[in-house]
Design a protein around this motif. Structure first.
Motif, mmCIF file in Angstrom:
data_model
loop_
_atom_site.group_PDB
_atom_site.id
_atom_site.type_symbol
_atom_site.label_atom_id
_atom_site.label_comp_id
_atom_site.label_asym_id
_atom_site.label_seq_id
_atom_site.Cartn_x
_atom_site.Cartn_y
_atom_site.Cartn_z
ATOM 1 N N PHE A 165 -42.781 34.326 0.133
ATOM 2 C CA PHE A 165 -41.433 33.690 0.353
ATOM 3 C C PHE A 165 -41.565 32.412 -0.630
ATOM 4 C CE2 PHE A 165 -38.866 30.332 2.352
ATOM 5 C CZ PHE A 165 -37.543 30.866 2.330
ATOM 6 N N ASP A 166 -42.904 31.712 -0.518
ATOM 7 C CA ASP A 166 -42.880 30.484 -1.014
ATOM 8 C C ASP A 166 -43.012 30.473 -2.532
ATOM 9 O OD1 ASP A 166 -42.695 28.889 1.430
ATOM 10 O OD2 ASP A 166 -44.933 28.866 1.567
ATOM 11 N N GLY A 167 -43.379 31.731 -3.011
ATOM 12 C CA GLY A 167 -43.418 31.951 -4.382
ATOM 13 C C GLY A 167 -42.136 32.058 -5.194
ATOM 14 N N GLY A 168 -41.133 32.053 -4.278
ATOM 15 C CA GLY A 168 -39.723 32.192 -4.749
ATOM 16 C C GLY A 168 -39.503 33.491 -5.389
ATOM 17 N N GLU A 169 -38.629 33.443 -6.676
ATOM 18 C CA GLU A 169 -38.341 34.508 -7.483
ATOM 19 C C GLU A 169 -39.482 35.319 -7.944
ATOM 20 O OE1 GLU A 169 -34.973 35.431 -7.978
ATOM 21 O OE2 GLU A 169 -34.450 34.190 -6.503
ATOM 22 N N ASP A 170 -40.341 34.517 -8.568
ATOM 23 C CA ASP A 170 -41.595 34.857 -9.075
ATOM 24 C C ASP A 170 -42.456 35.681 -7.965
ATOM 25 O OD1 ASP A 170 -40.663 33.818 -11.604
ATOM 26 O OD2 ASP A 170 -41.861 32.085 -11.373
ATOM 27 N N GLY A 171 -42.370 35.554 -6.974
ATOM 28 C CA GLY A 171 -43.260 36.128 -6.034
ATOM 29 C C GLY A 171 -44.671 35.740 -6.295
ATOM 30 N N ARG A 172 -45.653 36.478 -5.682
ATOM 31 C CA ARG A 172 -47.023 36.219 -5.506
ATOM 32 C C ARG A 172 -47.835 37.313 -6.021
ATOM 33 N NH1 ARG A 172 -47.798 31.028 -2.506
ATOM 34 N NH2 ARG A 172 -46.459 29.586 -3.416
ATOM 35 N N THR A 173 -48.940 37.151 -6.627
ATOM 36 C CA THR A 173 -49.720 38.318 -6.863
ATOM 37 C C THR A 173 -50.655 38.570 -5.423
ATOM 38 O OG1 THR A 173 -51.643 36.787 -7.772
ATOM 39 C CG2 THR A 173 -49.854 37.943 -9.361
ATOM 40 N N ARG A 174 -51.306 39.438 -5.302
ATOM 41 C CA ARG A 174 -52.428 39.567 -4.213
ATOM 42 C C ARG A 174 -53.445 38.629 -4.333
ATOM 43 N NH1 ARG A 174 -53.248 44.972 -1.404
ATOM 44 N NH2 ARG A 174 -51.425 46.159 -1.816
ATOM 45 N N ASP A 175 -53.812 38.272 -5.595
ATOM 46 C CA ASP A 175 -54.977 37.385 -5.866
ATOM 47 C C ASP A 175 -54.491 36.045 -5.426
ATOM 48 O OD1 ASP A 175 -56.640 39.215 -6.479
ATOM 49 O OD2 ASP A 175 -56.323 38.939 -8.873
ATOM 50 N N GLU A 176 -53.165 35.673 -5.648
ATOM 51 C CA GLU A 176 -52.775 34.290 -5.424
ATOM 52 C C GLU A 176 -52.396 34.296 -3.744
ATOM 53 O OE1 GLU A 176 -49.792 33.291 -9.300
ATOM 54 O OE2 GLU A 176 -48.985 34.735 -7.769
ATOM 55 N N VAL A 177 -52.090 35.157 -3.165
ATOM 56 C CA VAL A 177 -52.066 35.303 -1.810
ATOM 57 C C VAL A 177 -53.309 35.097 -1.086
ATOM 58 C CG1 VAL A 177 -51.346 36.459 0.388
ATOM 59 C CG2 VAL A 177 -49.659 36.505 -1.619
ATOM 60 N N ARG A 178 -54.307 35.743 -1.563
ATOM 61 C CA ARG A 178 -55.671 35.940 -0.973
ATOM 62 C C ARG A 178 -56.212 34.537 -1.333
ATOM 63 N NH1 ARG A 178 -56.596 40.623 -2.932
ATOM 64 N NH2 ARG A 178 -57.383 39.686 -4.942
ATOM 65 N N ALA A 179 -55.941 33.845 -2.333
ATOM 66 C CA ALA A 179 -56.436 32.621 -2.617
ATOM 67 C C ALA A 179 -56.385 31.430 -1.497
ATOM 68 C CB ALA A 179 -56.202 32.144 -4.036
ATOM 69 N N VAL A 180 -55.158 31.496 -1.247
ATOM 70 C CA VAL A 180 -54.635 30.643 0.002
ATOM 71 C C VAL A 180 -55.078 31.098 1.393
ATOM 72 C CG1 VAL A 180 -52.586 29.424 0.971
ATOM 73 C CG2 VAL A 180 -52.570 29.932 -1.486
ATOM 74 N N LEU A 181 -55.043 32.298 1.572
ATOM 75 C CA LEU A 181 -55.041 32.654 3.011
ATOM 76 C C LEU A 181 -56.368 33.144 3.396
ATOM 77 C CD1 LEU A 181 -51.875 34.803 3.403
ATOM 78 C CD2 LEU A 181 -52.218 32.196 4.121
ATOM 79 N N GLN A 182 -57.336 33.094 2.389
ATOM 80 C CA GLN A 182 -58.959 33.804 2.667
ATOM 81 C C GLN A 182 -59.475 32.983 3.808
ATOM 82 O OE1 GLN A 182 -60.964 34.344 -0.803
ATOM 83 N NE2 GLN A 182 -60.988 32.217 -1.285
#
Length: 151
Positions: free
Chosen positions: A51-68
């Motif tokens: 959701f925070d990625g807005g229109e661009d969304g997020r890649t798995r790597d981007e999500v993982r980088a924040v949440l790991q």
């Protein structure tokens, strides 16, 4: 509220016990609330990151980088992302994750619930006490060479 010990006795109480007891109680409460929406806590985190990625969304790597580092979720995040895709709450376009309309709706309803859960968790705790508590915990982490980070 009645406290477990007098102020004099609380000074001698072990922080490890009380911080773990507080963590367990709060995380359990949050997870129970999210389960009403069929969401695990890591799935909730993923929905918010996308959701925070807005229109661009997020890649798995981007999500993982924040949440790991969140509650030691690490590599267990992949099945959570896959579950959201399987449920039709997320979709992928050019390797980027996006919320589906159903995912956006569920996230909005769960976000409303999160606001009420946070209010209950913080009931009777002035903001300045909350900030002081977090600073004390962060100092203890620093003093013990621990690692913690939250975006």
């Amino acid at each position: 509220m009645e406290y477990s010990h007098s102020d004099t006795e609380l000074i001698r109480q072990p922080i490890g016990y009380w911080s773990r007891a507080a963590s367990k109680a709060v995380v359990t409460y949050i997870r129970e609330g999210l389960s009403e929406f069929g969401l695990s806590q890591p799935q909730w985190w993923v929905l918010n990151q996308v959701f925070d990625g807005g229109e661009d969304g997020r890649t798995r790597d981007e999500v993982r980088a924040v949440l790991q580092g969140y509650l030691d979720v690490g590599t267990a995040l992949e099945p959570e992302i896959d579950a959201l895709l399987s449920r039709g709450l997320l979709t992928t376009t050019a390797q980027r994750l996006h919320l589906t309309p159903e995912g956006r709706d569920l996230r909005a309803r769960a976000a409303e619930r999160q606001v009420s859960m946070r209010a209950r968790i913080h009931d009777g705790i002035p903001d300045e006490d909350y900030v002081a508590t977090l600073k004390v915990l962060q100092r203890m982490i620093h003093n013990t060479n621990g690692q913690a980070w939250h975006h």
